[in-house]
Design a protein around this motif. Structure first.
Motif, mmCIF file in Angstrom:
data_model
loop_
_atom_site.group_PDB
_atom_site.id
_atom_site.type_symbol
_atom_site.label_atom_id
_atom_site.label_comp_id
_atom_site.label_asym_id
_atom_site.label_seq_id
_atom_site.Cartn_x
_atom_site.Cartn_y
_atom_site.Cartn_z
ATOM 1 N N ALA A 140 6.921 -27.639 8.634
ATOM 2 C CA ALA A 140 8.054 -28.947 9.117
ATOM 3 C C ALA A 140 9.447 -28.175 8.075
ATOM 4 N N VAL A 167 20.010 -21.297 6.458
ATOM 5 C CA VAL A 167 19.444 -22.545 5.311
ATOM 6 C C VAL A 167 20.375 -23.487 5.665
ATOM 7 N N SER A 168 19.755 -24.458 6.512
ATOM 8 C CA SER A 168 20.448 -25.884 6.548
ATOM 9 C C SER A 168 20.940 -26.803 5.261
ATOM 10 N N ALA A 169 19.825 -26.850 4.401
ATOM 11 C CA ALA A 169 20.230 -27.428 3.193
ATOM 12 C C ALA A 169 19.074 -27.462 2.232
ATOM 13 N N VAL A 170 20.123 -27.849 0.656
ATOM 14 C CA VAL A 170 19.301 -26.982 0.147
ATOM 15 C C VAL A 170 18.711 -28.193 -1.212
ATOM 16 N N THR A 186 15.792 -25.389 3.508
ATOM 17 C CA THR A 186 15.453 -26.099 5.126
ATOM 18 C C THR A 186 15.734 -24.852 5.976
ATOM 19 N N ASP A 192 10.495 -26.445 6.084
ATOM 20 C CA ASP A 192 10.757 -26.024 5.014
ATOM 21 C C ASP A 192 10.261 -25.611 4.176
#
Lengths: 51, 296
Positions: free
Chosen positions: B207, B243-246, B257, B209
């Motif tokens: 999903a 990498v959109s978010a950590v 993400t 991640d």
């Protein structure tokens, strides 16, 4: 939830698209605050601009 | 006309210098396109610094604990029971045993897989053996390098981390140059190498991640990494692979993400991104991890 950091490249999104993305991903995070943190500018609504 | 039968006399000697070629102390592994424009530049630690800690085009291990010169002897043929002739010029090769630790060696096993690099040899007398081009540039000698493990050894454990270096061009040794910088090569250059981290997946991509564990090499978990410290180095030609978010979950655990496309979307089955930690302060890479391939 641990400490969240958002990629600044997401500033390419309009605030509306960013808000959709972040609300789905991190519902508890304030979308406006995060958008500003990555360098985004939130446009004022049209009726306010007309004044 | 090229006269192959020329027998030139050697020209001159430095009778004040009686000094054998010293043994190898370390190997500096460089990208095959790396080099220095001149001898003066190659003798400057600042030039090396930029390549080691910004461009990541030179890697410096902790040293060579031992090595074997595995160069074949020249073929000597006897012509029908008369005179002997030399029929080849074997290209040098070395089997080197790197000083280090299991985790750093794991990184070498994952990267030195028969690819082509350039190699500078630091000798025990503080000199650096390289090659000089016809344009005056200085480069390492081109070599194919493979790290191969034999697992735990019984005895001679200083030889645990083997690296096979097969040079590819004899003439680069003919055109060799021995440089003696005023600074101590390994001591100076090793300090410039980014600190190595180990990263591995603990929960596969689901999903959007992937969950990873990040530690210092054979050390403690790493805290406080943020999204800017991660890099996508490769993908299957995905558009806008990032990498959109950590999420820093603490104790070295991070939820990353990974998304593609202008309007972020999760990867489709069969997509992949190769990521690593690359933490910078301005242009300098302070921390660098192994590459991890995340497959959707």
């Amino acid at each position: 939830m641990g400490k969240v950091s958002i990629n600044k490249s997401l500033v390419r999104l309009s605030f509306t698209d960013f808000e959709k993305w972040i609300t789905k991903k991190f519902p508890k995070i304030n979308a406006k605050d995060e958008y500003k943190k990555i360098g985004g500018t939130i446009e004022k609504p049209k009726e306010e601009k007309a004044k | 006309m090229n006269n192959v039968c020329n027998a030139f006399m050697p020209g001159g000697v430095n009778a004040d210098c009686l000094r054998e070629l010293a043994e190898v102390k370390n190997i500096f592994i460089a990208d095959k396109t790396q080099g220095f424009a001149s001898v003066i530049e190659a003798m400057s630690s600042e030039a090396w610094r930029e390549d080691i800690e910004e461009d990541l085009s030179v890697y410096v291990p902790q040293g060579v604990s031992d090595y074997e010169n595995t160069t074949d002897d020249a073929n000597i043929s006897t012509l029908q029971s008369t005179r002997k002739i030399i029929t080849n010029r074997p290209v040098p090769s070395i089997q080197a045993y790197i000083s280090g630790n299991f985790c750093d060696y794991s990184e070498l096993l994952g990267t030195l897989d028969g690819g082509t690099y350039r190699v500078y040899l630091e000798l025990v007398d503080g000199t650096i053996l390289a090659t000089k081009t016809s344009a005056g540039a200085v480069k390492g000698m081109k070599a194919q390098i493979t790290a191969i493990t034999k697992g735990p050894l019984k005895g001679d454990i200083q030889n645990s981390f083997a690296v096979y270096i097969n040079f590819t061009n004899y003439n680069e040794f003919v055109n060799g140059i021995l440089m003696k910088p005023v600074w101590s090569p390994t001591d100076t250059l090793l300090e410039m190498v980014p600190v190595g981290y180990s990263m591995f997946i603990t929960t596969p991509y689901t999903a959007g991640d992937v969950v990873v564990q990040i530690n210092e090499r054979c050390g403690a978990f790493v805290e406080s990494l943020a999204v800017a410290d991660f890099e996508v180095v490769d993908s299957n030609n995905l558009d806008t692979a990032v990498v959109s978010a950590v999420v820093d979950d603490g104790a070295g655990v991070y939820t990353l993400t990974l998304e593609k496309d202008t309007v972020p979307a999760i990867m489709d089955a069969g997509d992949y991104m190769t990521i690593r930690v690359k933490a910078l302060s301005t242009l300098i890479v302070d921390y660098l991890s192994n590459r991890v391939k995340v497959i959707a």
